[in-house]
Design an enzyme around this catalytic site. Structure first.
Site, PDB file in Angstrom:
ATOM      1  N   ASP A 100       0.856  -1.182   0.000  1.00  0.00           N
ATOM      2  CA  ASP A 100       0.000   0.000   0.000  1.00  0.00           C
ATOM      3  C   ASP A 100       0.894   1.235   0.000  1.00  0.00           C
ATOM      4  OD1 ASP A 100      -2.059   1.762   0.078  1.00  0.00           O
ATOM      5  OD2 ASP A 100      -2.885   1.098   1.986  1.00  0.00           O
ATOM      6  N   HIS A 240      -7.278   7.953   6.909  1.00  0.00           N
ATOM      7  CA  HIS A 240      -6.190   6.982   6.817  1.00  0.00           C
ATOM      8  C   HIS A 240      -6.454   6.065   5.628  1.00  0.00           C
ATOM      9  CE1 HIS A 240      -4.145   3.106   8.471  1.00  0.00           C
ATOM     10  NE2 HIS A 240      -3.319   3.776   7.682  1.00  0.00           N
ATOM     11  N   HIS A 409       4.303   4.800  13.240  1.00  0.00           N
ATOM     12  CA  HIS A 409       3.178   5.267  12.405  1.00  0.00           C
ATOM     13  C   HIS A 409       1.814   4.930  12.989  1.00  0.00           C
ATOM     14  CE1 HIS A 409       2.318   1.168  11.221  1.00  0.00           C
ATOM     15  NE2 HIS A 409       1.513   1.529  10.251  1.00  0.00           N
ATOM     16  N   GLY A 412       0.228  -0.732  15.643  1.00  0.00           N
ATOM     17  CA  GLY A 412       0.896  -1.982  15.250  1.00  0.00           C
ATOM     18  C   GLY A 412       0.087  -3.194  15.672  1.00  0.00           C
ATOM     19  N   LYS A 485     -15.320   2.367   8.737  1.00  0.00           N
ATOM     20  CA  LYS A 485     -14.391   1.333   8.288  1.00  0.00           C
ATOM     21  C   LYS A 485     -14.850   0.790   6.946  1.00  0.00           C
ATOM     22  CE  LYS A 485     -11.476  -0.151  10.493  1.00  0.00           C
ATOM     23  NZ  LYS A 485     -10.068   0.241  10.756  1.00  0.00           N
TER      24      LYS A 485
END
Length: 486
Positions: A100, A240, A409, A412, A485
């Site tokens: 990505d 995001h 970032h 995780g 989402k």
């Protein structure tokens, strides 16, 4: 009971652990893990330490092979991996960028308060969900011709701006001004272009999300004010997502190509997923040009989403753009490789910095930072999971010295998507989040469980490491009000 990594990892301090160069014959540099001792067992168990060591085999690597505290297993490089290679004899590896390409985050401020937004959160999520397509393979309202998609890949965020989507300030407050140089659409396959032709302005699936947030805690009011955050209870909006199918196809194409290039250039690697090519070779330059195209597509994608998000807020709250104060704070990439100037062995050099699941963290004074932030440093956006909180930090001189200006970032993963779905169902998770006062809009309720909080590290633990190690400095914390989402 002694942990398995004792006697292998060398403790530098409470937040830095070295993998000695002697750990594996062939390592060109040591490894370095930024983590608390409590995190190391999980990092060890999923063999991410092996991936850090394997990255240290790359020709031309300088400094250390590094991992941020959100590290987890990835393709070739661990997610959370950072490595820099010399231009003269170093390589570029698609596994050091990821599938990505330019997955990244964009944060917008508003003048709205939680008291104004909370009663209308479901209406707002419905409007956002209607305007911004999400989910696997989702198609958007923009259909690109061959010429159009080439222009998107070269112009990036500016292409969307020229089409009336966004404002000039958005581009100024985007890493690389929303367009990485060197993009060449001729180096992108027709299959990749076809996949991207209908997906501009879409969210996608997996861990991609849109989030309406509220400022929950401010650690540095002066810097927060520079970022446009004035008070607790102020509502923000976080995006995001990345380059969608186009970026995935670019990576797929070049992993296959560079697996052959490794043989051609006589490069020996411990893991074929680290397929690479010399930076100065045609193969290496072609990948960089294609990667830049995908990165620019991602910036255009987030720019389009920004435009439609503003429309949604204006409609729901019946306010104009200026009254809403819906200005961009920053947009930063976290899956990218870039040629940057850094101090190496006492000399300023250009190196190729791979950041895979890692965010740029440049300090005050760097010319790459927008003028409005140059006195304080670059905003660093660190999203958590949808059930807890996110952070905004600022870049530091320590990061510049130690990590080529890089930090974590996000939270995780600690559970695979399959394992996460065994812990809860989408319906159960939806009920849990609602009980916490968090509204959710999702296209596929079955996949929602993949993103449960239990699937991720607690981002507070992650940012504690980056803050105390000094590779980013916390400025404020947010919590979610509503999440979309894919």
């Amino acid at each position: 009971m002694t942990s398995p990594w004792h006697g292998i990892l060398k403790k530098i301090d409470d937040y830095r652990w070295e993998i000695p160069q002697s750990y594996k014959v062939g390592m060109r540099v040591p490894g370095l893990v930024y983590a608390s001792e409590r995190m190391l067992n999980q990092i060890w168990e999923e063999h991410a330490i092996e991936q850090i060591a394997n990255v240290a085999f790359l020709p031309g690597i300088v400094g250390r092979s590094m991992a941020m505290p959100d590290i987890h297993w990835g393709y070739g490089f661990p997610i959370g991996g950072v490595a820099a290679t010399r231009i003269s004899d170093g390589v570029i590896s698609p596994g050091g960028v990821g599938f990505d390409i330019n997955c990244g985050t964009r944060l917008l401020r508003t003048n709205l308060s939680v008291e104004e937004v909370q009663p209308k959160i479901d209406e707002l999520l419905n409007e956002l969900f209607s305007k911004i397509p999400s989910g696997v393979g989702s198609s958007g309202n923009i259909k690109l011709s061959g010429t159009d998609i080439d222009n998107v890949m070269t112009r990036g965020g500016s292409w969307a701006l020229e089409k009336g989507m966004g404002e000039a300030e958005d581009i100024k407050l985007t890493e690389e001004s929303g367009s990485l140089s060197g993009a060449n659409p001729d180096k992108v396959s027709n299959k990749a272009k076809t996949r991207g032709a209908s997906q501009l302005g879409t969210l996608g699936s997996g861990n991609h999300f849109l989030e309406v947030q509220v400022v929950d805690e401010i650690f540095d009011p002066e810097v927060a004010a520079v970022f446009g955050v004035q008070a607790l209870g102020q509502v923000l909006f976080l995006i995001h997502t990345g380059s969608r199918g186009l970026g995935h196809q670019v990576c797929t194409d070049y992993v296959q190509l560079l697996n052959e290039a490794v043989k051609k250039y006589g490069i020996n690697l411990p893991d074929r997923q680290l397929a690479c090519a010399p930076l100065k070779s045609d193969d290496g330059q072609n990948y960089l040009a294609a990667m830049a195209c995908a990165a620019n597509y991602a910036w255009a994608n987030r720019q389009c989403i920004t435009h439609w998000a503003r429309d949604a807020f204006m409609k729901v709250f019946e306010k104009g753009r200026l009254d809403l104060g819906m200005d961009q704070i920053y947009d930063v990439a976290h899956n990218i490789a870039k040629i940057e100037e850094h101090m190496v062995d006492g000399k300023v050099q250009n190196v190729c910095v791979h950041r895979k699941g890692a965010t740029r963290s440049f300090p005050a004074g760097r010319p790459e930072i927008p003028a409005v932030y140059r006195k304080v440093g670059q905003p660093v956006i660190i999203p958590g999971d949808m059930g807890r909180y996110s952070y905004v930090a600022v870049g530091t001189e320590t990061a510049m010295r130690e990590t080529f200006g890089s930090t974590c970032h996000g939270a995780g993963r600690i559970l695979s998507r399959g394992a996460a779905k065994k812990t809860t169902s989408g319906t159960q998770l939806l009920d849990t989040l609602r009980s916490q006062g968090i509204s959710i809009r999702v296209g596929d309720i079955g996949s929602l469980a993949e993103e449960a909080s239990e699937a991720y590290k607690d981002v507070a633990d992650v940012v504690e490491v980056t803050h105390k190690a000094g590779i980013a400095r916390n400025i404020f914390k947010t919590r979610p009000l509503g999440v979309i989402k894919g």
